[in-house]
Design a protein around this motif. Structure first.
Motif, short mmCIF file in Angstrom:
data_model
loop_
_atom_site.label_atom_id
_atom_site.label_comp_id
_atom_site.label_asym_id
_atom_site.label_seq_id
_atom_site.Cartn_x
_atom_site.Cartn_y
_atom_site.Cartn_z
N VAL A 42 1.10 -1.31 0.14
CA VAL A 42 0.10 -0.07 -0.22
C VAL A 42 0.96 1.33 -0.02
O VAL A 42 0.41 2.24 -0.54
CB VAL A 42 -0.88 -0.28 1.49
CG1 VAL A 42 -1.72 1.22 1.21
CG2 VAL A 42 -1.83 -1.02 1.01
N LYS A 43 2.11 1.10 0.67
CA LYS A 43 2.79 2.37 0.67
C LYS A 43 3.38 2.74 -0.89
O LYS A 43 3.96 3.96 -0.74
CB LYS A 43 4.02 2.16 1.90
CG LYS A 43 3.75 1.95 3.24
CD LYS A 43 4.97 1.62 3.85
CE LYS A 43 4.51 1.64 5.41
NZ LYS A 43 5.70 1.13 6.36
N SER A 392 -5.91 -6.54 -4.88
CA SER A 392 -6.23 -5.29 -5.23
C SER A 392 -5.23 -4.36 -5.25
O SER A 392 -5.17 -3.49 -6.04
CB SER A 392 -7.37 -4.85 -4.07
OG SER A 392 -8.56 -5.72 -3.95
N VAL A 393 -4.34 -4.48 -4.09
CA VAL A 393 -3.08 -3.33 -4.34
C VAL A 393 -2.48 -3.79 -5.19
O VAL A 393 -1.81 -2.48 -5.97
CB VAL A 393 -2.50 -3.50 -2.95
CG1 VAL A 393 -1.31 -2.48 -3.04
CG2 VAL A 393 -3.28 -2.97 -1.67
N SER A 394 -2.03 -5.04 -5.61
CA SER A 394 -1.17 -5.35 -6.69
C SER A 394 -1.77 -4.66 -8.29
O SER A 394 -0.91 -4.21 -8.99
CB SER A 394 -0.98 -6.75 -6.75
OG SER A 394 -0.30 -7.16 -5.64
N LEU A 430 -7.76 1.74 -0.64
CA LEU A 430 -6.63 0.72 -0.33
C LEU A 430 -6.53 0.51 1.14
O LEU A 430 -6.27 -0.67 1.53
CB LEU A 430 -5.65 1.20 -1.18
CG LEU A 430 -5.50 0.92 -2.72
CD1 LEU A 430 -4.44 1.33 -3.32
CD2 LEU A 430 -6.01 -0.39 -3.29
N VAL A 431 -6.45 1.52 2.04
CA VAL A 431 -6.00 1.40 3.17
C VAL A 431 -7.08 0.61 3.83
O VAL A 431 -6.95 -0.13 4.66
CB VAL A 431 -5.69 2.91 3.93
CG1 VAL A 431 -5.72 2.75 5.29
CG2 VAL A 431 -4.60 3.36 3.24
N GLU A 432 -8.40 0.94 3.52
CA GLU A 432 -9.50 0.19 4.20
C GLU A 432 -9.64 -1.04 3.70
O GLU A 432 -9.86 -2.09 4.62
CB GLU A 432 -10.91 0.90 3.73
CG GLU A 432 -10.85 2.19 4.51
CD GLU A 432 -12.30 3.12 3.99
OE1 GLU A 432 -13.37 2.16 3.78
OE2 GLU A 432 -12.45 4.37 3.93
N THR A 433 -9.27 -1.42 2.49
CA THR A 433 -9.24 -2.71 1.94
C THR A 433 -8.31 -3.59 2.78
O THR A 433 -8.21 -4.75 3.21
CB THR A 433 -8.87 -2.95 0.53
OG1 THR A 433 -9.95 -2.04 -0.26
CG2 THR A 433 -8.88 -4.27 0.07
N ALA A 434 -6.98 -2.80 2.97
CA ALA A 434 -5.82 -3.68 3.73
C ALA A 434 -6.41 -3.94 5.23
O ALA A 434 -5.52 -4.82 5.84
CB ALA A 434 -4.57 -2.87 3.88
N LYS A 435 -7.12 -3.04 6.07
CA LYS A 435 -7.18 -3.31 7.29
C LYS A 435 -8.66 -3.95 7.54
O LYS A 435 -9.03 -4.00 8.89
CB LYS A 435 -6.91 -2.01 7.96
CG LYS A 435 -7.97 -0.85 7.56
CD LYS A 435 -7.77 0.46 8.58
CE LYS A 435 -8.89 1.54 8.27
NZ LYS A 435 -8.58 2.62 9.05
#
Length: 953
Positions: A42-43, A392-394, A430-435
């Motif tokens: 994500v970063k 998703s992030v990739s 993306l941040v919400e998806t990751a957490k």
């Protein structure tokens, strides 16, 4: 979300290593390298930007990306089909077309001045929520692009005449016919009608034929006045520019445009059906489709991300619950998917299942209910949620290499601003998806999918009556007054374009693994992604002549199980890595590929090597994927494009030439039914082997690192048994000119294909021939397209080009046209080609346009790693030097009109074409009988058997 028109191949296998070819057992790779945490990925997703607003309300966002001397210009208007009142459906999309037809100070098609400056990715789209226009231009052409965008924003109405409206109305209606003419093409209308009746989102973006027919000149002008002011728009500039440079330019071109009415968001409630409902439809399709839908919240709702993750776990991931249960284990469906069509004010959650022929659709529907209920009751696992986040992030990382186009950085910024008042909304998602937690996903699913659903069941049968455009009776037509002339411009000429530098194509390096496999490599650092394509000298031409479809079945099985991993394990492993593994083929080559975030390169190559070297070919999986392939073949025989692709090769190549095998499409059904495991192993051993392979790589990692990683996994790979040989001893033998009419009843359009075999040497450069064809058949401004689409508005798009194969160079024209204009369209194509090859060759203006456009567009054309990777492969196949694109500009600039005319006339013969027409024979044949060519009518089903005959001598 996966489309229901695609057929996936995902399987669960359990097979002992003893069934694998002995040579492949030398290495049994397993994915040992651990993926990097998703938070680390994500970063790496970041689009820094600056923003300002003009006094007239235009919101401007600027992102600086100096990787190439190009700028993406993206203009988004807050107007879509949801803003259309009853009786005016399709207006937003119609206006998207009208705004490409010139403005007061830039008359004529906008594609002309954009082509002249070397624009790439130039287009426009309309959705429920918005209309956008975009182009990527060389930095010296930014002034011109801003002039054009501002002119259609502030100086458009004077250029819209009745002729322009009638022309684009016809184009849009043919766009509608083209989509409706596909298998399952009428389903979405029914979905919106039943699920969202009375809602602002309750009608299709393209609108109805009746409303398009009824649109008057005053109607469309008032529509523009109501919605297209600067205060209703977002302008994004992304690329080789910063806000300090951009602001005076934007002020110069847009600042004087007065504000207009502000679009008002329609009142949108998320409807809940009173009870679950099933609607049955019939269509000329090969398999029953189950489509289950719910209206759910839009993208700004707190439940949007959890619902999206729920959909991915249910049917989006390759290892989804639906795939594992219905496709792999129970084998009652050949394809499944689930996910959200996420819109601004609501969403549509959909589950799709293509039922395996012979299986009771009610059984599959019942199982869908049970699987959804289980996921709601027990929730997803933490691993499933994590895999969704990683994929998703990739995907987002790879998509953001481009500054513009349909999905680059400009799109992310503009959509966030327009829909969520936040250009960085993509990052929040993306941040919400990751957490997001499994409990949140479960709660969202329970809340929204526990409600009544709409199910549409599409079964094979007679399609319902089709709504056509209505001809206005002569008595009802208004008396024509004086013809309105377009308003003359007041802003002066288009801005000049400064000198545009030549392309600096990435340096291409070559090296070899210890077993002799060559690596062709280019270094690109825009995104932390590595793309690897393993290209084998095989392709359709290598398919066994009496077993057509072997290669397709082999490729579908490769990532469906190895000696150490079943297909679910393979899917889960690549999802944890954010990697994609693909297979495919062309007439001349067979491809295996992997794309991965570079931090996960080691693990992704471990998995890729296992797939390439250790396929299991499990008997159960062979049977399952055989059924999937046979369903896909049956689907080809319901599709206009599928039928034409099967009908043409026998006419173009004759019996015995390896390229005639292309007539098999997905395969010869009789042969596919009879294939044995030994047949598949024999093809794998003969063609998927190191002495047939060449590896192409584009990566941000250095060559030494990439080579070492490939050497560790493929350096000791050796072939087993004799390699395959493609026998091109039989030259192509084209049939005499005629028309083959493939009868496809109830078709609102006819697909016209015209083709001829040229005598061109495929190992020669062909640059002049291809450039000459840009005038005749390639691109929006080509004569064929401008005639059939813009002048006659009988087609949504038509064109032609050379199909440059390794051993032959045929030329093909494709034109989907409205059914009642089939015969006249063939006459029009004959006229255009005949004139071009005789008395009306390339003009000086066309030469200038094509040379300017082709040379100036190169930086934008090769902006992405994928484009560079494709060019590297094409250069290799065509025996060009690796630095071909560094030298091509001077070759273009040396071309003359006489050279282009000579190249075209030496390649093509206007009287040599063979024709395939796919359409409703009852409507079409009478139009063809007067063309002076023999007309042969065949039923669609007969095309399935032509492939085997074409491949044999």
């Amino acid at each position: 979300m996966k489309s229901f028109l695609m057929y996936c191949s995902a399987a669960t296998v359990a097979l002992a290593a003893a069934s694998l070819p002995a040579a492949a057992q030398q290495v049994a790779a397993t994915a040992t390298a651990k993926p990097v945490p998703v938070a680390e990925l994500v970063k790496r997703v970041d689009i820094p930007y600056e923003e300002f607003t003009l006094k007239n309300g235009l919101r401007v966002i600027v992102h600086t990306d100096r990787k190439a001397p190009i700028v993406a210009v993206s203009t988004w208007y807050d107007v879509g089909s949801k803003h259309e009142p009853t009786g005016k459906t399709g207006f937003a999309h119609l206006f998207e077309h009208l705004m490409f037809n010139g403005s007061e100070n830039a008359p004529g098609d906008f594609f002309e001045p954009l082509k002249q400056v070397g624009a790439t990715d130039f287009n426009g789209t309309t959705s429920f929520d918005r209309t956008n226009y975009f182009e990527t231009v060389p930095r010296p052409a930014l002034d011109r692009a801003l002039f054009l965008e501002s002119d259609r924003m502030g100086y458009l109405l004077g250029a819209i005449t009745q002729d322009v409206l009638d022309e684009q109305r016809g184009v849009v209606q043919n766009e509608k016919r083209q989509g409706d003419n596909q298998p399952y093409g009428l389903v979405y209308y029914k979905l919106l009608e039943e699920l969202l009746a009375g809602n602002a989102y309750g009608h299709n973006v393209i609108g109805s034929m009746a409303d398009l027919d009824a649109a008057s000149l005053d109607d469309v002008k008032n529509w523009f006045r109501s919605h297209y002011g600067p205060n209703n728009a977002v302008l994004v500039l992304a690329g080789d520019v910063d806000a300090k440079e951009a602001r005076p330019l934007v002020e110069k071109y847009f600042g004087a445009i007065p504000a207009g009415p502000k679009s008002v968001l329609p009142q949108v409630a998320i409807p809940t059906l009173p009870q679950s409902k099933t609607v049955k439809m019939q269509d000329r399709v090969a398999a029953t489709l189950i489509l289950r839908s719910w209206a759910v919240p839009g993208m700004n709702d707190a439940d949007a991300v959890p619902l999206d993750v729920f959909g991915e776990v249910l049917g989006g991931l390759a290892s989804s619950r639906l795939d594992n249960a219905l496709v792999r284990k129970e084998k009652v469906a050949v394809q499944v998917s689930a996910g959200i069509q996420s819109l601004s004010q609501l969403g549509i959650f959909q589950i799709q299942a293509v039922v395996k022929p012979g299986v009771d659709a009610n059984l599959v529907a019942k199982r869908l209910d049970e699987i959804v209920a289980d996921l709601i009751a027990n929730g997803p696992t933490a691993d499933e949620v994590q895999r969704v986040a990683t994929t998703s992030v990739s995907s987002r990382i790879s998509g953001l290499e481009s500054v513009g186009g349909f999905g680059g950085k400009a799109v992310a910024l503009a959509s966030g601003e327009l829909y969520s008042d936040d250009p960085a909304f993509y990052k929040k998602q993306l941040v919400e998806t990751a957490k997001v937690t499994p409990a949140q996903v479960q709660a969202a699913g329970r809340k929204w999918l526990g409600r009544p659903s709409l199910t549409i069941l599409v079964e094979p049968g007679q399609r319902e009556a089709y709504q056509e455009a209505q001809a206005v009776p002569a008595a009802a037509k208004p008396v024509e007054g004086p013809k309105a002339e377009p308003v003359k411009g007041t802003r002066g000429a288009l801005p000049d374009v400064a000198q545009i530098g030549d392309l600096d194509f990435p340096n291409v390096e070559r090296t070899k693994l210890s077993n002799g496999v060559e690596i062709v490599y280019a270094h690109r650092t825009a995104v932390p992604v590595t793309q690897v394509v393993m290209s084998f000298d095989a392709g359709v031409a290598a398919d066994p002549a009496n077993k057509l479809g072997t290669q397709n079945l082999v490729l579908s099985l490769l990532d469906e199980g190895t000696t150490s991993l079943d297909s679910t394990a393979i899917a889960e492993a690549r999802e944890r890595l954010g990697a994609t593994i693909g297979t495919g083929g062309s007439p001349d080559r067979t491809y295996l590929s992997v794309t991965t975030p570079s931090p996960n390169l080691a693990g992704s190559l471990d998995l890729f090597a296992d797939v390439v070297r250790n396929p299991a070919f499990a008997p159960d999986e062979i049977e399952r994927l055989r059924a999937t392939q046979l369903t896909g073949i049956a689907q080809e025989l319901t599709s206009p494009q599928g039928l034409a692709a099967r009908a043409l090769p026998p006419l173009l190549y004759g019996a015995g030439n390896p390229y005639a095998k292309m007539a098999a499409g997905g395969g010869d059904p009789a042969a596919v039914k009879a294939l044995t495991r030994d047949d598949l192993l024999a093809f794998y051993r003969a063609w998927i082997r190191p002495d047939k392979a060449k590896v192409f790589v584009v990566s941000d990692r250095p060559l030494a690192e990439v080579k070492a990683a490939l050497e560790a996994r493929f350096g000791n790979w050796q072939g087993q048994g004799p390699a395959g040989i493609k026998a091109f001893d039989v030259a192509p033998k084209q049939a005499a000119p005629k028309i083959l009419l493939v009868d496809r009843p109830d078709s609102p359009q006819s697909l016209i294909i015209a083709a001829q075999m040229t005598s061109l040497d495929p190992s020669s450069e062909l640059l002049t021939q291809v450039t000459a064809n840009q005038v005749l058949g390639s691109g929006f401004l080509s004569r064929i397209n401008m005639d059939l689409r813009e002048a006659k508005h009988w087609s949504y798009g038509a064109g032609g080009g050379y199909n440059w194969l390794e051993k032959a160079v045929p030329y093909t024209i494709s034109a989907p046209v409205q059914a009642d204009k089939t015969g006249e369209s063939i006459k029009a194509i004959q006229q255009q080609v005949g004139d071009f090859l005789t008395t009306k060759g390339v003009t000086d203006a066309e030469l200038t346009r094509e040379i300017n456009g082709t040379t100036r567009e190169l930086a934008g054309r090769f902006e992405t790693s994928g484009a560079v990777l494709s060019a590297m492969q094409q250069n290799d196949l065509r025996h060009r030097p690796d630095n071909f694109y560094d030298t091509v500009t001077q070759k273009y600039r040396g071309m003359t009109v006489a050279q282009l005319d000579a190249a075209a006339r030496g390649s093509l013969d206007p009287k040599k074409f063979v024709w395939v027409v796919v359409g409703d024979a009852a409507k079409v044949k009478p139009q063809l009988d007067s063309l002076g060519l023999a007309v042969e009518v065949v039923p669609a089903a007969s095309v399935a058997g032509s492939s085997a005959a074409a491949a044999s001598k």
